[in-house]
Design a protein around this motif. Structure first.
Motif, PDB file in Angstrom:
ATOM      1  N   ILE A 150       0.864  -1.339  -0.027  1.00 58.53           N
ATOM      2  CA  ILE A 150      -0.161   0.019   0.177  1.00 58.53           C
ATOM      3  C   ILE A 150       1.099   1.266  -0.126  1.00 58.53           C
ATOM      4  CG2 ILE A 150      -1.499   1.359   1.350  1.00 58.53           C
ATOM      5  CD1 ILE A 150      -2.874  -1.238   2.466  1.00 58.53           C
ATOM      6  N   ASN A 151       1.881   1.226   0.768  1.00 59.96           N
ATOM      7  CA  ASN A 151       2.625   2.418   0.832  1.00 59.96           C
ATOM      8  C   ASN A 151       3.291   2.525  -0.272  1.00 59.96           C
ATOM      9  OD1 ASN A 151       2.251   3.757   3.144  1.00 59.96           O
ATOM     10  ND2 ASN A 151       3.659   2.749   4.462  1.00 59.96           N
ATOM     11  N   LEU A 152       3.958   1.495  -1.209  1.00 61.04           N
ATOM     12  CA  LEU A 152       4.649   1.785  -2.309  1.00 61.04           C
ATOM     13  C   LEU A 152       3.634   2.570  -3.502  1.00 61.04           C
ATOM     14  CD1 LEU A 152       6.458  -1.626  -3.030  1.00 61.04           C
ATOM     15  CD2 LEU A 152       7.402   0.819  -2.783  1.00 61.04           C
ATOM     16  N   VAL A 153       2.501   2.041  -3.343  1.00 63.22           N
ATOM     17  CA  VAL A 153       1.341   2.706  -4.330  1.00 63.22           C
ATOM     18  C   VAL A 153       1.002   4.288  -3.820  1.00 63.22           C
ATOM     19  CG1 VAL A 153      -0.580   2.689  -5.447  1.00 63.22           C
ATOM     20  CG2 VAL A 153       0.387   0.634  -5.112  1.00 63.22           C
ATOM     21  N   CYS A 154       0.638   4.405  -2.734  1.00 66.07           N
ATOM     22  CA  CYS A 154       0.476   5.682  -2.249  1.00 66.07           C
ATOM     23  C   CYS A 154       1.507   6.741  -1.924  1.00 66.07           C
ATOM     24  CB  CYS A 154      -0.343   5.522  -0.748  1.00 66.07           C
ATOM     25  SG  CYS A 154      -1.860   4.643  -0.940  1.00 66.07           S
ATOM     26  N   GLY A 155       2.645   6.053  -1.455  1.00 64.35           N
ATOM     27  CA  GLY A 155       4.032   6.868  -1.468  1.00 64.35           C
ATOM     28  C   GLY A 155       4.484   7.240  -2.797  1.00 64.35           C
ATOM     29  N   ALA A 164       2.650   7.946  -5.358  1.00 63.06           N
ATOM     30  CA  ALA A 164       1.632   9.116  -5.797  1.00 63.06           C
ATOM     31  C   ALA A 164       1.857  10.212  -5.152  1.00 63.06           C
ATOM     32  CB  ALA A 164       0.251   8.380  -5.637  1.00 63.06           C
ATOM     33  N   THR A 165       2.177  10.198  -3.717  1.00 64.03           N
ATOM     34  CA  THR A 165       2.215  11.412  -2.865  1.00 64.03           C
ATOM     35  C   THR A 165       3.605  12.059  -3.404  1.00 64.03           C
ATOM     36  OG1 THR A 165       1.207  10.380  -1.075  1.00 64.03           O
ATOM     37  CG2 THR A 165       2.482  12.308  -0.697  1.00 64.03           C
ATOM     38  N   ALA A 166       4.483  11.420  -3.769  1.00 57.76           N
ATOM     39  CA  ALA A 166       5.852  12.042  -4.234  1.00 57.76           C
ATOM     40  C   ALA A 166       5.660  12.520  -5.327  1.00 57.76           C
ATOM     41  CB  ALA A 166       6.954  10.932  -3.970  1.00 57.76           C
ATOM     42  N   TRP A 167       5.106  11.880  -6.243  1.00 54.98           N
ATOM     43  CA  TRP A 167       4.717  12.492  -7.706  1.00 54.98           C
ATOM     44  C   TRP A 167       3.985  13.668  -7.429  1.00 54.98           C
ATOM     45  CZ3 TRP A 167       6.192  10.549 -12.509  1.00 54.98           C
ATOM     46  CH2 TRP A 167       5.526  11.305 -13.499  1.00 54.98           C
ATOM     47  N   VAL A 168       2.871  13.916  -6.692  1.00 53.47           N
ATOM     48  CA  VAL A 168       2.143  15.125  -6.825  1.00 53.47           C
ATOM     49  C   VAL A 168       3.143  16.293  -5.944  1.00 53.47           C
ATOM     50  CG1 VAL A 168       0.186  16.292  -5.245  1.00 53.47           C
ATOM     51  CG2 VAL A 168       0.014  13.870  -6.432  1.00 53.47           C
ATOM     52  N   LEU A 177       0.295   1.191  11.054  1.00 54.82           N
ATOM     53  CA  LEU A 177       1.780   0.910  10.327  1.00 54.82           C
ATOM     54  C   LEU A 177       2.028   1.710   9.070  1.00 54.82           C
ATOM     55  CD1 LEU A 177       1.990  -2.756  10.835  1.00 54.82           C
ATOM     56  CD2 LEU A 177       3.378  -1.002  12.248  1.00 54.82           C
ATOM     57  N   ILE A 178       0.891   1.977   8.435  1.00 57.53           N
ATOM     58  CA  ILE A 178       0.890   2.803   6.988  1.00 57.53           C
ATOM     59  C   ILE A 178       1.052   4.354   7.548  1.00 57.53           C
ATOM     60  CG2 ILE A 178      -0.697   3.734   5.363  1.00 57.53           C
ATOM     61  CD1 ILE A 178      -1.928   1.170   5.060  1.00 57.53           C
ATOM     62  N   PHE A 179       0.707   4.845   8.672  1.00 57.18           N
ATOM     63  CA  PHE A 179       0.853   6.082   9.190  1.00 57.18           C
ATOM     64  C   PHE A 179       2.398   6.273   9.617  1.00 57.18           C
ATOM     65  CE2 PHE A 179       1.310   9.202  12.605  1.00 57.18           C
ATOM     66  CZ  PHE A 179       0.636  10.271  11.963  1.00 57.18           C
ATOM     67  N   VAL A 180       2.910   5.542  10.262  1.00 60.05           N
ATOM     68  CA  VAL A 180       4.411   5.561  10.622  1.00 60.05           C
ATOM     69  C   VAL A 180       5.390   5.255   9.431  1.00 60.05           C
ATOM     70  CG1 VAL A 180       3.817   5.093  13.025  1.00 60.05           C
ATOM     71  CG2 VAL A 180       4.488   3.154  11.714  1.00 60.05           C
ATOM     72  N   THR A 181       5.160   4.332   8.557  1.00 61.84           N
ATOM     73  CA  THR A 181       6.069   4.159   7.551  1.00 61.84           C
ATOM     74  C   THR A 181       5.794   5.031   6.118  1.00 61.84           C
ATOM     75  OG1 THR A 181       4.617   2.392   6.779  1.00 61.84           O
ATOM     76  CG2 THR A 181       6.341   1.978   8.306  1.00 61.84           C
ATOM     77  N   LEU A 182       4.667   5.592   5.804  1.00 59.51           N
ATOM     78  CA  LEU A 182       4.533   6.372   4.548  1.00 59.51           C
ATOM     79  C   LEU A 182       5.470   7.318   4.274  1.00 59.51           C
ATOM     80  CD1 LEU A 182       3.045   7.044   2.009  1.00 59.51           C
ATOM     81  CD2 LEU A 182       1.571   8.757   3.489  1.00 59.51           C
ATOM     82  N   PRO A 183       6.232   7.953   5.336  1.00 58.90           N
ATOM     83  CA  PRO A 183       7.074   8.959   5.080  1.00 58.90           C
ATOM     84  C   PRO A 183       8.500   8.463   4.315  1.00 58.90           C
ATOM     85  CG  PRO A 183       6.342   9.698   7.158  1.00 58.90           C
ATOM     86  CD  PRO A 183       5.696   8.173   6.606  1.00 58.90           C
ATOM     87  N   MET A 184       8.834   7.314   4.736  1.00 63.75           N
ATOM     88  CA  MET A 184       9.860   6.319   4.541  1.00 63.75           C
ATOM     89  C   MET A 184      10.029   6.374   2.830  1.00 63.75           C
ATOM     90  SD  MET A 184      10.427   3.584   7.283  1.00 63.75           S
ATOM     91  CE  MET A 184      10.946   4.105   9.120  1.00 63.75           C
ATOM     92  N   VAL A 185       8.754   5.900   2.469  1.00 59.97           N
ATOM     93  CA  VAL A 185       8.855   5.435   0.950  1.00 59.97           C
ATOM     94  C   VAL A 185       8.787   6.689   0.277  1.00 59.97           C
ATOM     95  CG1 VAL A 185       7.131   4.467  -0.823  1.00 59.97           C
ATOM     96  CG2 VAL A 185       7.510   3.534   1.478  1.00 59.97           C
ATOM     97  N   VAL A 186       7.982   8.013   0.726  1.00 64.94           N
ATOM     98  CA  VAL A 186       7.746   9.137   0.032  1.00 64.94           C
ATOM     99  C   VAL A 186       9.384  10.038   0.117  1.00 64.94           C
ATOM    100  CG1 VAL A 186       7.071  11.469   0.078  1.00 64.94           C
ATOM    101  CG2 VAL A 186       5.490   9.576   0.681  1.00 64.94           C
ATOM    102  N   ARG A 187       9.871  10.022   1.151  1.00 64.22           N
ATOM    103  CA  ARG A 187      11.249  10.566   1.130  1.00 64.22           C
ATOM    104  C   ARG A 187      12.465   9.855   0.162  1.00 64.22           C
ATOM    105  NH1 ARG A 187       8.971  15.196   1.821  1.00 64.22           N
ATOM    106  NH2 ARG A 187       8.722  15.842   3.588  1.00 64.22           N
ATOM    107  N   ALA A 188      12.213   8.566   0.139  1.00 66.42           N
ATOM    108  CA  ALA A 188      13.052   7.737  -0.708  1.00 66.42           C
ATOM    109  C   ALA A 188      12.717   8.146  -2.189  1.00 66.42           C
ATOM    110  CB  ALA A 188      13.147   6.171  -0.493  1.00 66.42           C
ATOM    111  N   ILE A 189      11.598   8.290  -2.565  1.00 70.27           N
ATOM    112  CA  ILE A 189      11.411   8.605  -3.913  1.00 70.27           C
ATOM    113  C   ILE A 189      11.461   9.964  -4.518  1.00 70.27           C
ATOM    114  CG2 ILE A 189       9.739   8.435  -5.742  1.00 70.27           C
ATOM    115  CD1 ILE A 189       8.151   5.832  -4.070  1.00 70.27           C
ATOM    116  N   GLN A 190      11.072  10.830  -3.483  1.00 72.17           N
ATOM    117  CA  GLN A 190      11.248  12.191  -3.766  1.00 72.17           C
ATOM    118  C   GLN A 190      12.234  12.850  -4.575  1.00 72.17           C
ATOM    119  OE1 GLN A 190       9.636  14.511  -0.675  1.00 72.17           O
ATOM    120  NE2 GLN A 190       8.999  16.154  -1.916  1.00 72.17           N
TER     121      GLN A 190
END
Length: 294
Positions: free
Chosen positions: A96-101, A103-107, A163-176
């Motif tokens: 879930i975080n891969l997909v949402c992260g 999308a968030t980083a893209w926006v 767990l989604i709440f605490v791990t989402l930033p890791m994916v976003v900050r890795a992709i951004q």
């Protein structure tokens, strides 16, 4: 009238320069081996004190009762159930975080809108909040008295959301950062040749993002494997349903079974290390392949 010839200083005369193979005017750099050895020694000492010694201590405690006790601790019914719940929830959260992260980083990178800076700052909020506060927030939002009418207390979806709440930033900050560095000329050229948006994304953007995606996925998965504070109240520690391995470790410690707790910890550490190591190898090979490509 004769002109006086000023002798060339010996320091810069080619014939008087030392036979070192270097121009006389360039000083010979001093060896840095001593400084490098000191830096390596300090780094190794710090790594040993902070990481290696604690790991060695917990490994020693895990096998303190013998290999048979270690095996019984990690193969007990409660331990296996906690592993099953932990791995199942961790995989779901990572996907879930891969997909949402992404999308968030893209926006955040490709779009401009009012409040973009605020949203970008909110992404890091889970890093600043203590994990127990996250669990209390989730309980207030999704508990029995939920103001939104969603009741997730003592359910696997409740643990998943925490767990989604605490791990989402890791994916976003890795992709951004990778998105920021991608050359958009290739995308524009592909679009001018008639390529559709999905085709451009899968053929040009996604291959460049793959190492970052794998890195973010590995970090998110490892965080889920060992997370405790954010799920302690929303999950409720229901055996076989919401009890993750970190909660089972606490139960073992409360029952004075430190050897069993150490054994479960070693399994979690091994899983996290194996996942991170494998993803690093795959991501590194992919990055090298992209660099060699014309």
């Amino acid at each position: 009238m004769t002109t006086a010839v000023i002798p060339e200083p010996e320091a810069i005369r080619p014939e008087l320069a030392p036979r070192t193979g270097r121009p006389a005017e360039q000083p010979i750099p001093r060896s840095r081996s001593g400084g490098l050895s000191l830096q390596v020694g300090v780094a190794t000492l710090w790594l040993s004190l902070i990481v290696l010694m604690p790991l060695a201590a917990i490994a020693w405690q895990a096998v303190g009762g013998g290999w048979q006790a270690f095996w019984l601790a990690i193969t007990s019914h409660a331990a296996l159930e906690s592993f099953r719940v932990t791995l199942m929830v961790s995989v779901v959260v990572t996907v879930i975080n891969l997909v949402c992260g992404l999308a968030t980083a893209w926006v955040l990178v490709r779009d401009d809108f009012i409040g973009k800076g605020v949203i970008d700052a909110i992404i890091d909020l889970p890093f600043a909040l203590p994990t127990i506060v996250t669990s209390l927030v989730m309980l207030a939002l999704y508990g029995k008295n939920s103001p939104v009418g969603v009741h997730l207390q003592h359910t696997p979806p409740g643990v998943t959301v925490a767990l989604i709440f605490v791990t989402l930033p890791m994916v976003v900050r890795a992709i951004q950062p990778v998105l920021l560095e991608i050359d958009r000329d290739a995308e524009e050229a592909a679009a001018s040749l008639g390529a559709t948006g999905p085709k451009i994304f899968t053929s040009i953007v996604l291959p460049s993002l793959l190492p970052a995606l794998l890195s973010g996925a590995g970090l998110a998965f490892s965080r889920c494997i060992g997370e405790f504070g954010s799920v302690v109240t929303i999950g409720g520690q229901v055996p076989g349903k919401t009890e993750v391995s970190s909660q089972w470790i606490r139960a073992l410690i409360e029952n004075d079974d430190r050897t069993g707790a150490a054994a479960i910890s070693i399994v979690l550490l091994s899983i996290s290390f194996a996942v991170l190591f494998l993803l690093r190898i795959v991501g590194g090979r992919r990055a090298r392949r992209e660099e060699k490509a014309p």
